[in-house]
Motif scaffolding. Structure first.
Motif, PDB file in Angstrom:
ATOM      1  N   SER A   1      19.254  34.561  -2.203  1.00  0.00           N
ATOM      2  CA  SER A   1      17.984  33.925  -1.822  1.00  0.00           C
ATOM      3  C   SER A   1      17.435  33.044  -2.943  1.00  0.00           C
ATOM      4  CB  SER A   1      16.949  34.977  -1.421  1.00  0.00           C
ATOM      5  OG  SER A   1      16.515  35.713  -2.539  1.00  0.00           O
ATOM      6  N   LEU A   2      17.813  33.318  -4.198  1.00  0.00           N
ATOM      7  CA  LEU A   2      17.344  32.508  -5.319  1.00  0.00           C
ATOM      8  C   LEU A   2      17.982  31.122  -5.326  1.00  0.00           C
ATOM      9  CD1 LEU A   2      17.256  35.105  -8.224  1.00  0.00           C
ATOM     10  CD2 LEU A   2      15.312  34.098  -7.018  1.00  0.00           C
ATOM     11  N   GLY A   3      19.143  30.985  -4.754  1.00  0.00           N
ATOM     12  CA  GLY A   3      19.803  29.686  -4.697  1.00  0.00           C
ATOM     13  C   GLY A   3      20.554  29.362  -5.974  1.00  0.00           C
ATOM     14  N   ALA A   4      20.997  28.115  -6.053  1.00  0.00           N
ATOM     15  CA  ALA A   4      21.845  27.686  -7.165  1.00  0.00           C
ATOM     16  C   ALA A   4      21.050  27.452  -8.448  1.00  0.00           C
ATOM     17  CB  ALA A   4      22.583  26.410  -6.784  1.00  0.00           C
ATOM     18  N   GLY A   5      19.748  27.266  -8.346  1.00  0.00           N
ATOM     19  CA  GLY A   5      18.942  26.941  -9.512  1.00  0.00           C
ATOM     20  C   GLY A   5      18.480  28.136 -10.313  1.00  0.00           C
ATOM     21  N   ALA A   6      18.936  29.324  -9.959  1.00  0.00           N
ATOM     22  CA  ALA A   6      18.477  30.516 -10.679  1.00  0.00           C
ATOM     23  C   ALA A   6      19.587  31.564 -10.702  1.00  0.00           C
ATOM     24  CB  ALA A   6      17.234  31.084 -10.012  1.00  0.00           C
TER      25      ALA A   6
ATOM     26  N   GLU B   1      13.316  23.850 -10.804  1.00  0.00           N
ATOM     27  CA  GLU B   1      12.027  24.056 -10.141  1.00  0.00           C
ATOM     28  C   GLU B   1      11.670  25.539 -10.051  1.00  0.00           C
ATOM     29  OE1 GLU B   1       8.604  22.864  -8.609  1.00  0.00           O
ATOM     30  OE2 GLU B   1      10.156  21.509  -9.267  1.00  0.00           O
ATOM     31  N   PRO B   2      10.648  26.011 -10.788  1.00  0.00           N
ATOM     32  CA  PRO B   2      10.302  27.430 -10.767  1.00  0.00           C
ATOM     33  C   PRO B   2       9.614  27.874  -9.475  1.00  0.00           C
ATOM     34  CG  PRO B   2       8.895  26.262 -12.321  1.00  0.00           C
ATOM     35  CD  PRO B   2       9.899  25.281 -11.804  1.00  0.00           C
ATOM     36  N   VAL B   3       9.012  26.962  -8.741  1.00  0.00           N
ATOM     37  CA  VAL B   3       8.250  27.337  -7.545  1.00  0.00           C
ATOM     38  C   VAL B   3       9.153  27.959  -6.486  1.00  0.00           C
ATOM     39  CG1 VAL B   3       6.837  26.449  -5.655  1.00  0.00           C
ATOM     40  CG2 VAL B   3       6.468  25.615  -7.965  1.00  0.00           C
ATOM     41  N   ASP B   4      10.292  27.335  -6.219  1.00  0.00           N
ATOM     42  CA  ASP B   4      11.183  27.826  -5.165  1.00  0.00           C
ATOM     43  C   ASP B   4      11.718  29.223  -5.479  1.00  0.00           C
ATOM     44  OD1 ASP B   4      10.810  25.446  -3.779  1.00  0.00           O
ATOM     45  OD2 ASP B   4      12.565  24.494  -4.705  1.00  0.00           O
ATOM     46  N   ALA B   5      12.133  29.437  -6.729  1.00  0.00           N
ATOM     47  CA  ALA B   5      12.650  30.751  -7.109  1.00  0.00           C
ATOM     48  C   ALA B   5      11.543  31.803  -7.092  1.00  0.00           C
ATOM     49  CB  ALA B   5      13.295  30.677  -8.487  1.00  0.00           C
ATOM     50  N   ALA B   6      10.354  31.437  -7.557  1.00  0.00           N
ATOM     51  CA  ALA B   6       9.230  32.383  -7.534  1.00  0.00           C
ATOM     52  C   ALA B   6       8.874  32.757  -6.099  1.00  0.00           C
ATOM     53  CB  ALA B   6       8.022  31.791  -8.255  1.00  0.00           C
ATOM     54  N   LYS B   7       8.922  31.777  -5.193  1.00  0.00           N
ATOM     55  CA  LYS B   7       8.678  32.054  -3.771  1.00  0.00           C
ATOM     56  C   LYS B   7       9.713  33.046  -3.230  1.00  0.00           C
ATOM     57  CE  LYS B   7       6.707  27.693  -2.109  1.00  0.00           C
ATOM     58  NZ  LYS B   7       5.394  28.115  -1.702  1.00  0.00           N
ATOM     59  N   ALA B   8      10.983  32.814  -3.574  1.00  0.00           N
ATOM     60  CA  ALA B   8      12.051  33.693  -3.084  1.00  0.00           C
ATOM     61  C   ALA B   8      11.872  35.118  -3.602  1.00  0.00           C
ATOM     62  CB  ALA B   8      13.412  33.138  -3.505  1.00  0.00           C
TER      63      ALA B   8
ATOM     64  N   ALA C   1       4.271  31.071  -7.165  1.00  0.00           N
ATOM     65  CA  ALA C   1       4.985  31.222  -5.892  1.00  0.00           C
ATOM     66  C   ALA C   1       4.172  30.664  -4.724  1.00  0.00           C
ATOM     67  CB  ALA C   1       5.307  32.695  -5.642  1.00  0.00           C
ATOM     68  N   ASP C   2       2.850  30.658  -4.841  1.00  0.00           N
ATOM     69  CA  ASP C   2       2.000  30.163  -3.760  1.00  0.00           C
ATOM     70  C   ASP C   2       1.866  28.640  -3.757  1.00  0.00           C
ATOM     71  OD1 ASP C   2       1.601  32.724  -2.874  1.00  0.00           O
ATOM     72  OD2 ASP C   2      -0.277  33.006  -3.964  1.00  0.00           O
ATOM     73  N   LEU C   3       2.327  27.983  -4.824  1.00  0.00           N
ATOM     74  CA  LEU C   3       2.259  26.520  -4.876  1.00  0.00           C
ATOM     75  C   LEU C   3       3.206  25.901  -3.852  1.00  0.00           C
ATOM     76  CD1 LEU C   3       2.356  25.893  -8.739  1.00  0.00           C
ATOM     77  CD2 LEU C   3       0.387  25.614  -7.232  1.00  0.00           C
ATOM     78  N   GLU C   4       2.907  24.686  -3.480  1.00  0.00           N
ATOM     79  CA  GLU C   4       3.820  23.942  -2.612  1.00  0.00           C
ATOM     80  C   GLU C   4       5.008  23.492  -3.457  1.00  0.00           C
ATOM     81  OE1 GLU C   4       3.617  23.563   0.555  1.00  0.00           O
ATOM     82  OE2 GLU C   4       1.577  24.236   0.880  1.00  0.00           O
ATOM     83  N   SER C   5       6.134  23.256  -2.819  1.00  0.00           N
ATOM     84  CA  SER C   5       7.304  22.797  -3.556  1.00  0.00           C
ATOM     85  C   SER C   5       7.089  21.364  -4.039  1.00  0.00           C
ATOM     86  CB  SER C   5       8.556  22.867  -2.673  1.00  0.00           C
ATOM     87  OG  SER C   5       8.483  21.882  -1.667  1.00  0.00           O
ATOM     88  N   ARG C   6       7.892  20.948  -4.968  1.00  0.00           N
ATOM     89  CA  ARG C   6       7.784  19.613  -5.565  1.00  0.00           C
ATOM     90  C   ARG C   6       7.898  18.529  -4.499  1.00  0.00           C
ATOM     91  NH1 ARG C   6      11.083  15.685  -8.163  1.00  0.00           N
ATOM     92  NH2 ARG C   6      10.096  14.909 -10.055  1.00  0.00           N
ATOM     93  N   GLU C   7       8.830  18.703  -3.562  1.00  0.00           N
ATOM     94  CA  GLU C   7       9.060  17.705  -2.523  1.00  0.00           C
ATOM     95  C   GLU C   7       7.833  17.545  -1.627  1.00  0.00           C
ATOM     96  OE1 GLU C   7      11.288  20.218  -3.178  1.00  0.00           O
ATOM     97  OE2 GLU C   7      12.643  18.920  -4.304  1.00  0.00           O
TER      98      GLU C   7
END
Length: 178
Positions: free
Chosen positions: A42-47, A85-92, A124-130
């Motif tokens: 769930s963390l993806g390739a960036g973490a 991008e820390p937001v996506d991993a923190a969300k996961a 984690a509650d922030l919107e993603s960069r995109e």
């Protein structure tokens, strides 16, 4: 674990600390191996998600110049090293912790500062960069449209005024001819 193996493990973890844009420290007590594999996916390739001994992690953090996390290294500890991008991993991580009560977020580290649990959750509650970039682009486009309409308005008013004057002149010539 042999002394050489420990030194290698410390060096690897220290390198991960140095390369990471952010880290999230968690306690994984009660999670199965399949749960941990699911979290890693769930963390993806960036973490990356690493389980390590607290003494080795403390030594690696010290070598990497990371301060303020020693209190978090108690009990079974695993660290999510986030590159990018820390937001996506923190969300996961937050979503996984919500679904699996055994995962406990202890804190984190980002931009040279230790983070509390609430700060990690706020990230984690922030919107993603995109999403944020698309909102900015939309706002800029709207402002440009408003500016274009503002610049066109005087020209169209002059054109309507000229047409009205021409109609009035044509109307007065018709009354003079009659």
């Amino acid at each position: 674990m042999a002394k050489a193996d420990k030194a290698t493990a410390v060096a690897d973890i220290a390198e991960k600390f140095k390369e990471a844009t952010a880290t999230v420290v968690t306690e994984y007590r009660g999670l199965t191996v399949s749960n941990l594999a699911e979290l890693r996916r769930s963390l993806g390739a960036g973490a990356s998600y690493t389980v390590a001994k607290n003494t080795l992690v403390k030594r690696a953090a010290s070598e990497a110049g990371i301060e303020g996390l020693d209190d978090l290294f108690a009990g079974p500890t695993a660290i999510a090293f986030i590159n990018g991008e820390p937001v996506d991993a923190a969300k996961a991580i937050k979503k996984f912790a919500k679904d699996n009560k055994a995962l406990v977020i202890k804190g984190g580290y980002m931009d040279g500062k230790a983070l509390s649990v609430s700060e990690v959750e706020r990230i984690a509650d922030l919107e993603s960069r995109e999403v944020l970039l698309s909102r900015v682009a939309g706002a800029l486009k709207a402002k440009q449209s408003q500016a274009a309409a503002l610049f066109v308005a005087p020209a169209s008013q002059v054109a309507r005024l000229a047409a009205a004057l021409q109609e009035k002149k044509a109307g007065s010539e018709n009354t003079d001819a009659a």
